[in-house]
Write a protein that holds these residues in place. Structure first.
Motif, mmCIF file in Angstrom:
data_model
loop_
_atom_site.group_PDB
_atom_site.id
_atom_site.type_symbol
_atom_site.label_atom_id
_atom_site.label_comp_id
_atom_site.label_asym_id
_atom_site.label_seq_id
_atom_site.Cartn_x
_atom_site.Cartn_y
_atom_site.Cartn_z
ATOM 1 N N LEU A 244 36.658 55.294 38.945
ATOM 2 C CA LEU A 244 36.335 55.262 37.517
ATOM 3 C C LEU A 244 35.307 56.354 37.242
ATOM 4 O O LEU A 244 34.212 56.322 37.790
ATOM 5 C CB LEU A 244 35.779 53.891 37.128
ATOM 6 C CG LEU A 244 36.720 52.703 37.390
ATOM 7 C CD1 LEU A 244 35.996 51.384 37.125
ATOM 8 C CD2 LEU A 244 37.970 52.809 36.529
ATOM 9 N N LEU A 251 39.844 48.734 35.106
ATOM 10 C CA LEU A 251 41.053 49.121 34.394
ATOM 11 C C LEU A 251 41.880 47.879 34.071
ATOM 12 O O LEU A 251 41.829 46.877 34.800
ATOM 13 C CB LEU A 251 41.902 50.075 35.241
ATOM 14 C CG LEU A 251 41.380 51.493 35.426
ATOM 15 C CD1 LEU A 251 42.257 52.223 36.441
ATOM 16 C CD2 LEU A 251 41.354 52.254 34.112
ATOM 17 N N ASN A 252 42.655 47.954 33.019
ATOM 18 C CA ASN A 252 43.623 46.917 32.713
ATOM 19 C C ASN A 252 44.582 46.759 33.899
ATOM 20 O O ASN A 252 44.948 47.738 34.545
ATOM 21 C CB ASN A 252 44.375 47.336 31.440
ATOM 22 C CG ASN A 252 45.557 46.462 31.141
ATOM 23 O OD1 ASN A 252 46.639 46.697 31.667
ATOM 24 N ND2 ASN A 252 45.380 45.463 30.309
ATOM 25 N N ALA A 256 46.432 49.725 36.075
ATOM 26 C CA ALA A 256 46.164 49.902 37.509
ATOM 27 C C ALA A 256 47.456 49.823 38.316
ATOM 28 O O ALA A 256 47.684 50.635 39.221
ATOM 29 C CB ALA A 256 45.182 48.832 37.985
#
Length: 274
Positions: A244, A251-252, A256
Motif C-alpha cells: 500500500l 484493499l477491498n 485484492a
C-alpha cells in the motif's frame, strides 16, 4: 411468440418462484432466479439448467434472448406474465422485462479435485466473504482471469443471492464453484502437491509480484473485516501481500483478489512460454 398470460401474483407458479428471492427458498427448491436480458441470455447459452423463462407480455423480448430461447427448444418452459407479476419476481428498481428460473448446479468439490490431481491449476479459496457485491465481482474477475475453480468456505454469502448473480455478469454459469471446509480442502490439495498462498500482512509475507505461482496453486482471500482466519492461515505455504503506497489501511477483498489472480496468471503464462 404468444403464450397465455399469467396476470395474478397469487398464481401457484408465481408464489413458488417468489420464494426463490430468499436463501431458504433457494436451498429448499435447489433453484434460483436470474433477471435481465443479458443474464438470461448467458444462462440459456451456457450449461446452466434453465427451467422456466418469464417475460413481460407488454414488452418485446430482447432479440438475443429470443434466439437463445429458440435454440434451447421445448426443454425450457416460456411463460408470459403481467408487469405486476414480473415485479413480484425481481429485485431491481427497473426490471428489464425478463426472468429465468435456473436449477442450482454447484460443482462437486471432491470430484473436481480428483479430476484436477494430474494437472496444474489455479484455484481461488474464499474465507467467509460476506458481501454479495464482493463475491459477485470476485467470481466475475476470477473467470475473466482464467481461474480454474473457486471454493467458498463455510459462512460465505450464498452465491445464488440475486446481487451476487447480477455482479457475476454470467461468470457463475461458466466457472466451477463449490462449498467446502477450507481447512480440509486446502490439506487435500496440498497432498496433491499444491502450493497455498494466503493473503496476509504477516512479517514474513512476500510482495505479490515476488511470489511463485507455478504448478498447482491455491490463493486464499480472507473476510472483508478480519482477513483470513488463523486456522486457515496456519496451513499456508507462503504469505503474500499487496503493498500500500498511499494512506489506505487495506484493499477491498474483490480488488485484492483481482490483483492476485491476474499476477498469478501473468506469471504462469510467461513461465509456460519460456
Amino acid at each position: 411468440m404468444r403464450h397465455e398470460v399469467i396476470a395474478s401474483v397469487q398464481n401457484p407458479l408465481v408464489k413458488r418462484l417468489h420464494q426463490l428471492l430468499n436463501r431458504k427458498g433457494r436451498e429448499e427448491q435447489k433453484r434460483f432466479l436470474v433477471e435481465g436480458a443479458h443474464l438470461v441470455e448467458e444462462a440459456l447459452n451456457s450449461r446452466a439448467q434453465v427451467a422456466t423463462v418469464l417475460y413481460d407480455e407488454s414488452r418485446e423480448i430482447d432479440p438475443a434472448c429470443l434466439r437463445a430461447i429458440d435454440q434451447r427448444g421445448p426443454d425450457v418452459q416460456v411463460v408470459a406474465v403481467s408487469a405486476a407479476v414480473l415485479g413480484k419476481l425481481t429485485e431491481t428498481k427497473s426490471p428489464q422485462g425478463i426472468v429465468a428460473e435456473v436449477k442450482i448446479d454447484l460443482a462437486n468439490g471432491a470430484q473436481w479435485m480428483e479430476q484436477a490431481s494430474s494437472r496444474d491449476y489455479l484455484l481461488l479459496a474464499l474465507d467467509v466473504i460476506q458481501d454479495p457485491g464482493n463475491l459477485g465481482t470476485i467470481l466475475r474477475t476470477a473467470e475473466a482471469a482464467g481461474v480454474d475453480a473457486v471454493v467458498l468456505g463455510e459462512g460465505s454469502v450464498d452465491p445464488y443471492n440475486g446481487k451476487v448473480v447480477r455482479a457475476t455478469m454470467g461468470a457463475l454459469f461458466r466457472l466451477p464453484v463449490f462449498h467446502a471446509s477450507l481447512s480440509e480442502t486446502i490439506q487435500a490439495l496440498q497432498k496433491q502437491g499444491a502450493r497455498v498462498l494466503v493473503s496476509s500482512l504477516k512479517e514474513n509475507s512476500l510482495a505479490y509480484d515476488e511470489a511463485d505461482y507455478r504448478g498447482k496453486t491455491v490463493i486464499v482471500i480472507g473476510n472483508e473485516g478480519r482477513g483470513v482466519s488463523e486456522q486457515v492461515a496456519l496451513l499456508a505455504d507462503s504469505y503474500v501481500h499487496i503493498p500500500l503506497y498511499g494512506r489506505a489501511e487495506s484493499l477491498n477483498a474483490a480488488v485484492a483478489a483481482g490483483i492476485l489472480v491476474y499476477e498469478a496468471q501473468r506469471k504462469r503464462i510467461r513461465q509456460a512460454v519460456n
